[in-house]
Motif scaffolding. Structure first.
Motif, PDB file in Angstrom:
ATOM      1  N   GLY A  23       0.848  -1.069   0.007  1.00  0.00           N
ATOM      2  CA  GLY A  23      -0.192   0.036  -0.034  1.00  0.00           C
ATOM      3  C   GLY A  23       0.755   1.203   0.020  1.00  0.00           C
ATOM      4  O   GLY A  23       0.470   2.215  -0.380  1.00  0.00           O
ATOM      5  N   GLU A  24       2.143   1.178   0.480  1.00  0.00           N
ATOM      6  CA  GLU A  24       3.098   2.399   0.599  1.00  0.00           C
ATOM      7  C   GLU A  24       3.412   2.717  -1.080  1.00  0.00           C
ATOM      8  O   GLU A  24       3.677   4.149  -1.273  1.00  0.00           O
ATOM      9  CB  GLU A  24       4.251   1.990   1.005  1.00  0.00           C
ATOM     10  CG  GLU A  24       4.123   1.653   2.763  1.00  0.00           C
ATOM     11  CD  GLU A  24       3.440   2.913   3.390  1.00  0.00           C
ATOM     12  OE1 GLU A  24       3.815   4.191   3.118  1.00  0.00           O
ATOM     13  OE2 GLU A  24       2.438   2.931   4.113  1.00  0.00           O
ATOM     14  N   MET A  25       2.899   1.946  -1.824  1.00  0.00           N
ATOM     15  CA  MET A  25       3.141   2.179  -3.309  1.00  0.00           C
ATOM     16  C   MET A  25       2.240   3.581  -3.612  1.00  0.00           C
ATOM     17  O   MET A  25       2.724   4.578  -4.383  1.00  0.00           O
ATOM     18  CB  MET A  25       2.348   1.336  -4.284  1.00  0.00           C
ATOM     19  CG  MET A  25       3.205   0.082  -4.529  1.00  0.00           C
ATOM     20  SD  MET A  25       2.228  -1.308  -5.471  1.00  0.00           S
ATOM     21  CE  MET A  25       1.975  -0.241  -7.049  1.00  0.00           C
ATOM     22  N   GLU A  26       1.259   3.951  -2.849  1.00  0.00           N
ATOM     23  CA  GLU A  26       0.288   5.003  -2.931  1.00  0.00           C
ATOM     24  C   GLU A  26       1.369   6.486  -2.759  1.00  0.00           C
ATOM     25  O   GLU A  26       0.945   7.376  -3.305  1.00  0.00           O
ATOM     26  CB  GLU A  26      -0.772   4.896  -2.115  1.00  0.00           C
ATOM     27  CG  GLU A  26      -1.793   5.950  -2.161  1.00  0.00           C
ATOM     28  CD  GLU A  26      -2.827   6.024  -1.098  1.00  0.00           C
ATOM     29  OE1 GLU A  26      -3.881   6.146  -1.521  1.00  0.00           O
ATOM     30  OE2 GLU A  26      -2.507   5.776   0.071  1.00  0.00           O
ATOM     31  N   ASN A  27       2.120   6.364  -2.045  1.00  0.00           N
ATOM     32  CA  ASN A  27       3.062   7.574  -1.698  1.00  0.00           C
ATOM     33  C   ASN A  27       4.139   7.672  -2.834  1.00  0.00           C
ATOM     34  O   ASN A  27       4.815   9.022  -2.765  1.00  0.00           O
ATOM     35  CB  ASN A  27       3.639   7.484  -0.477  1.00  0.00           C
ATOM     36  CG  ASN A  27       2.895   7.196   0.688  1.00  0.00           C
ATOM     37  OD1 ASN A  27       1.827   7.799   0.605  1.00  0.00           O
ATOM     38  ND2 ASN A  27       3.029   6.111   1.644  1.00  0.00           N
ATOM     39  N   ALA A  28       4.274   7.050  -3.833  1.00  0.00           N
ATOM     40  CA  ALA A  28       5.424   7.088  -4.879  1.00  0.00           C
ATOM     41  C   ALA A  28       4.767   8.044  -5.806  1.00  0.00           C
ATOM     42  O   ALA A  28       3.820   8.104  -6.313  1.00  0.00           O
ATOM     43  CB  ALA A  28       5.696   5.759  -5.677  1.00  0.00           C
ATOM     44  N   ASP A  29       5.763   9.064  -6.071  1.00  0.00           N
ATOM     45  CA  ASP A  29       5.451  10.159  -7.198  1.00  0.00           C
ATOM     46  C   ASP A  29       5.854   9.768  -8.467  1.00  0.00           C
ATOM     47  O   ASP A  29       5.485  10.359  -9.459  1.00  0.00           O
ATOM     48  CB  ASP A  29       6.161  11.317  -6.567  1.00  0.00           C
ATOM     49  CG  ASP A  29       7.634  11.359  -6.799  1.00  0.00           C
ATOM     50  OD1 ASP A  29       8.159  10.238  -7.159  1.00  0.00           O
ATOM     51  OD2 ASP A  29       8.380  12.366  -6.151  1.00  0.00           O
TER      52      ASP A  29
END
Length: 301
Positions: A23-29
């Motif tokens: 879910g931390e993929m969400e923070n990737a720009d």
């Protein structure tokens, strides 16, 4: 506790150990090779199996390219869609006939008997009339154990003496249910891994007997697997699928493992849909499998 809350709580170990990291993929720009490599690693850690993990990552790459996705948040939404699609059955679970017959198979220790009771309770709460059949006539006290559950959830049961022919138990159960206009018969079976021929012969006999007892009845065969054993459960399942013509999976004990990613592998590797999942020990903690709700619960914050 509502349906989604119960599902989310049951998947907490899998989510906290693995899918929360995804879910931390969400923070990737931006979307790059490093993100794909991390995703692959996390999926494998979640026990999806390397083949399924690679398939998902490849499909995600194709989605990103096709739709010109730019951010991690967009990639995550695409991944959730792919997981939901991967786990969605081609057809809904709708046991046919009057009565419908659900035959439940699997080795001892996977939660077969309790799953039968929980499925019966689920249908009863939906307003259907349910009869249990104690078809495991080989294991000492198997019928007694199922009878205790039947009394607890207040549904009738048909049981014969130990060592009886399982097909005769089901014949009597189906005839009884048909005469009374009941909706569903759920049958326990011997929880041992037969050699393939004996298992096939026994289940074929049961199918013939069901038709003889009631021509309107059809049989669904559900294989119970223990989620805690992960990929090993799939290897074990393959033997039953080959021998027993199973039509679906009941996956128990999802609340007790971080290997919930094995759900993704079942349909891909066995060609069978997951029909029910167990997310707790309570009688109400087994639910019909909803691919979208399952996926959302894996990533809920």
């Amino acid at each position: 506790m509502g349906f989604f809350e119960k599902l989310s709580a049951g998947l907490a170990k899998t989510r906290n150990a693995i899918f929360g990291n995804i879910g931390e993929m969400e923070n990737a720009d931006r979307i790059d090779d490093e993100m794909y490599e991390e995703l692959l690693e996390q999926l494998v850690l979640a026990d999806t199996g390397i083949d399924v993990a690679e398939e998902l990552v490849d499909k995600l790459k194709a989605e990103v390219k096709k739709n010109r996705l730019k951010t991690g948040a967009e990639a995550l939404e695409a991944l959730k869609g792919l997981i939901t699609e991967m786990m969605t059955p081609e057809t809904p679970f709708a046991p046919a006939g009057k009565p419908a017959v659900i035959l439940v198979i699997g080795v001892n220790g996977v939660g077969k008997t309790t799953s039968i009771a929980k499925i019966a309770n689920l249908y009863k709460n939906e307003g259907k009339t349910v009869l249990l059949a104690a078809g495991d006539t080989f294991r000492a006290a198997a019928a007694e154990q199922l009878t205790i559950w039947a009394n607890r959830i207040e549904v009738p049961i048909v049981a014969h003496s130990e060592g009886s022919d399982p097909a005769s138990v089901l014949f009597d159960a189906v005839q009884s249910a048909s005469a009374k206009g009941m909706d569903i018969v759920i049958c326990d079976t011997a929880g041992r891994l037969h050699n393939k021929k004996s298992l096939m012969d026994e289940l074929s006999k049961i199918s013939r007997v069901v038709k003889k007892a009631c021509g309107e009845a059809d049989v669904e065969t559900l294989l119970v697997l223990d989620a805690i054993t992960g990929q090993n459960a799939i290897s074990q399942a393959a033997q039953f699928v080959d021998a027993a013509a199973a039509t679906g999976i009941v996956l128990t004990k999802l609340d007790g493992t971080a290997k919930g990613g094995s759900v993704l592998s079942i349909k891909q590797k066995l060609g069978l849909p997951v029909r029910f999942i167990g997310v707790g020990e309570g009688v109400d903690d087994l639910m019909e499998f909803d691919p979208k709700a399952f996926t959302d619960a894996l990533f809920v914050k």
